[in-house]
Design a protein around this motif. Sequence first.
Motif, PDB file in Angstrom:
ATOM      1  N   PRO A 229       1.563 -11.128  -1.144  1.00 13.76           N
ATOM      2  CA  PRO A 229       1.370  -9.785  -1.082  1.00 13.76           C
ATOM      3  C   PRO A 229      -0.379  -9.482  -0.889  1.00 13.76           C
ATOM      4  CG  PRO A 229       1.135 -10.229  -3.456  1.00 13.76           C
ATOM      5  CD  PRO A 229       1.535 -11.449  -2.707  1.00 13.76           C
TER       6      PRO A 229
ATOM      7  N   ASP B  31       0.071  -4.237   0.093  1.00 17.25           N
ATOM      8  CA  ASP B  31       1.394  -4.295  -0.662  1.00 17.25           C
ATOM      9  C   ASP B  31       0.931  -4.022  -2.096  1.00 17.25           C
ATOM     10  OD1 ASP B  31       3.056  -5.256   1.363  1.00 17.25           O
ATOM     11  OD2 ASP B  31       2.274  -7.121   1.196  1.00 17.25           O
TER      12      ASP B  31
ATOM     13  N   SER C 192       1.277  -0.850  -7.040  1.00 17.37           N
ATOM     14  CA  SER C 192       1.792  -1.379  -5.996  1.00 17.37           C
ATOM     15  C   SER C 192       2.252  -0.420  -5.102  1.00 17.37           C
ATOM     16  CB  SER C 192       3.113  -2.126  -6.298  1.00 17.37           C
ATOM     17  OG  SER C 192       4.219  -1.093  -6.727  1.00 17.37           O
ATOM     18  N   ALA C 193       2.184  -0.743  -3.719  1.00 20.96           N
ATOM     19  CA  ALA C 193       2.697   0.075  -2.509  1.00 20.96           C
ATOM     20  C   ALA C 193       3.868   0.842  -2.917  1.00 20.96           C
ATOM     21  CB  ALA C 193       2.836  -0.506  -1.395  1.00 20.96           C
ATOM     22  N   LYS C 194       4.901   0.421  -3.505  1.00 20.06           N
ATOM     23  CA  LYS C 194       6.000   1.143  -3.913  1.00 20.06           C
ATOM     24  C   LYS C 194       5.795   2.263  -4.637  1.00 20.06           C
ATOM     25  CE  LYS C 194      10.204  -1.295  -5.543  1.00 20.06           C
ATOM     26  NZ  LYS C 194      10.564  -2.210  -6.606  1.00 20.06           N
TER      27      LYS C 194
END
Length: 322
Positions: free
Chosen positions: A4, A98, A171-173
Amino acid sequence: MENPVLYIVIPCYNEEEVLPLTAPQFLKQLTDMMSAGLISDKSRILFVNDGSRDTTWEVISSLSASDARYKGICLSRNRGHQNALLAGLHEALEQGADITVSIDCDGQDDITAMSRMVEEYHKGSEIVYGVRSSRDTDKFMKRFTARSYYKLLKVMGADVVYDHADYRLVSAKVLREFENFTEVNIYLRGMFPLVGFKSTSVYYERKEREAGKSHYPLSKMLSLAFDGITSLSIKPIRIITGIGGFVALFSFIFIIYSFVGFFTGNTVPGWASTSSIICFLCGVQLLSLGVIGEYIGKIYLETKRRPRFIISERTPENSEDE
Ligand code: UDP
Ligand code: MG
């Protein structure tokens, strides 16, 4: 799975003294994690200059000129730690991170704990909270007030991680979902738990500031504490309703009592009791108005939908970045 891309997001406000000391430490940590195969070699360190009045932005610019792994954005004015952090996270997402780790630039938080955070991410956590394992370096007062504050937040129904400040992997999520949290009164450490997803904690020792001085005087701490409660919970309003109900009941009983006194012929001059009740009720009313006013003030600020930060400058793209 490919490694990542990590962005270390670091808000800086008047940090010209400490930045030259800690920046190389961040870079070393970044390269250590790269060679350990934890993160991609596209990972970066992103400084956010929060409208500093000293030469912090010049320091950031020259760092970025010296090494492509340092990047920086500059806010158009001082917006406070939370907004600066938000600006940095937003920018990191935009630049294709990420995962992000947010950390203060003063070297108080153990920089090496980052590796463990990234490992937890590899094990499946989307949010990793950095939690202080002890508060030995804090003065007694700070320790005491912090402890009581976390307890108070819990009682008020806000879901916060005990002894976690803003040292955290996200996290990017999670950040993409977090973009939908558009409020302007922000208290990040209380808001990320609201996004959900799998999370865990990593423990570390907190040290003294390397240089410079703290930007959190009592007044800022109180205002952050107050924001924390009123942005996360409407319990204070409920408590006021409760107090109101209790006082009403109490007065009702008192009225019955005085009627009984009147009819049995036991009436006394009664000035003291009357005036104390009036004072008490005035106090309760003023307090209630104050708390309700605080929430209305927040509504007022939210409805304006003003931008939470404005980025005025970015460090130039370095050719190595392509
Ligand atoms: N900070 C900021 N804007 C502000 C105040 C502070 O970006 O208006 C940054 C500061 O540069 C540091 C972090 O927030 O990186 C935490 O501040 P500080 O170390 O002064 O607070 P403390 O650790 O004493 O709570
Ligand atoms: Mg600090």
